[in-house]
Design a protein around this motif. Structure first.
Motif: not given
Length: 188
Positions: A145-147, A152-153, A158-159, A180-182
């Motif tokens: 999740e952090q990666r 994204i930051r 990129i998405l 799920i993360l999104r």
């Protein structure tokens, strides 16, 4: 490319023109390969516009994305370029792509003739090594999740430019987990 050159070293207008004259403009369509593993890397490439992925294929035939490149990014299989060995990496256009290609002969010629080009490439290599070390450290010290959120930051668009499947491969997770993360981030 001129702004990129000036960002990392001091060049005269004549030196910039000399560098640009040693490059060759190439255009690739989305999904087209710039380099395939096993071929010889004859060039280093600078992205003018578009997006690439660099990937390797493991012993089971599974693809693993190692890098993405966007505007103002150099890429290529450095070992193959420098030593003339067969390439390990594959590079594929993820969008229509316009690049400047520079041959080994021209790269070496510029290194001999323009001292600022040595400083420029030294800065590029140093930054590439730092990025590579950060990526390796993140892989072992951060959660998936952090990666994902770091990616994204650092690359907010990129998405819109890279498929979830390719992002998942780069992060070493599944596309379903990214979904799920999104959803999780939207709910926050």
């Amino acid at each position: 490319m001129k702004n990129h050159l000036l960002r990392y070293s001091d060049f005269t207008e004549d030196e910039i023109n000399q560098i640009l004259n040693q490059t060759e403009k190439k255009i690739f369509k989305k999904k087209e390969h710039i380099l395939k593993a096993g071929d010889k890397e004859l060039y280093q490439y600078f992205i003018l516009n578009g997006c690439i992925r660099g990937y390797i294929v493991d012993f089971n035939g599974k693809e693993h994305n190692i890098e993405f490149g966007f505007q103002n990014y150099w890429f290529g299989d450095m070992e193959s370029f420098v030593h003339g060995t067969n390439a390990t990496y594959n590079y594929q256009a993820l969008e229509d792509l316009t690049i400047l290609a520079i041959s080994k002969h021209n790269w070496d010629k510029l290194s001999e003739e323009i001292p600022s080009f040595i400083k420029y490439t030294s800065n590029l290599y140093r930054n590439a090594m730092i990025s590579q070390q950060k990526r390796i450290a993140e892989h072992f010290t951060l959660t998936a999740e952090q990666r994902y959120f770091n990616l994204i930051r650092n690359h907010p668009d990129i998405l819109q430019r890279v498929s979830l499947k390719n992002i998942a491969s780069y992060l070493g997770i599944t596309a379903e987990f990214i979904s799920i993360l999104r959803r999780k981030s939207i709910q926050k």
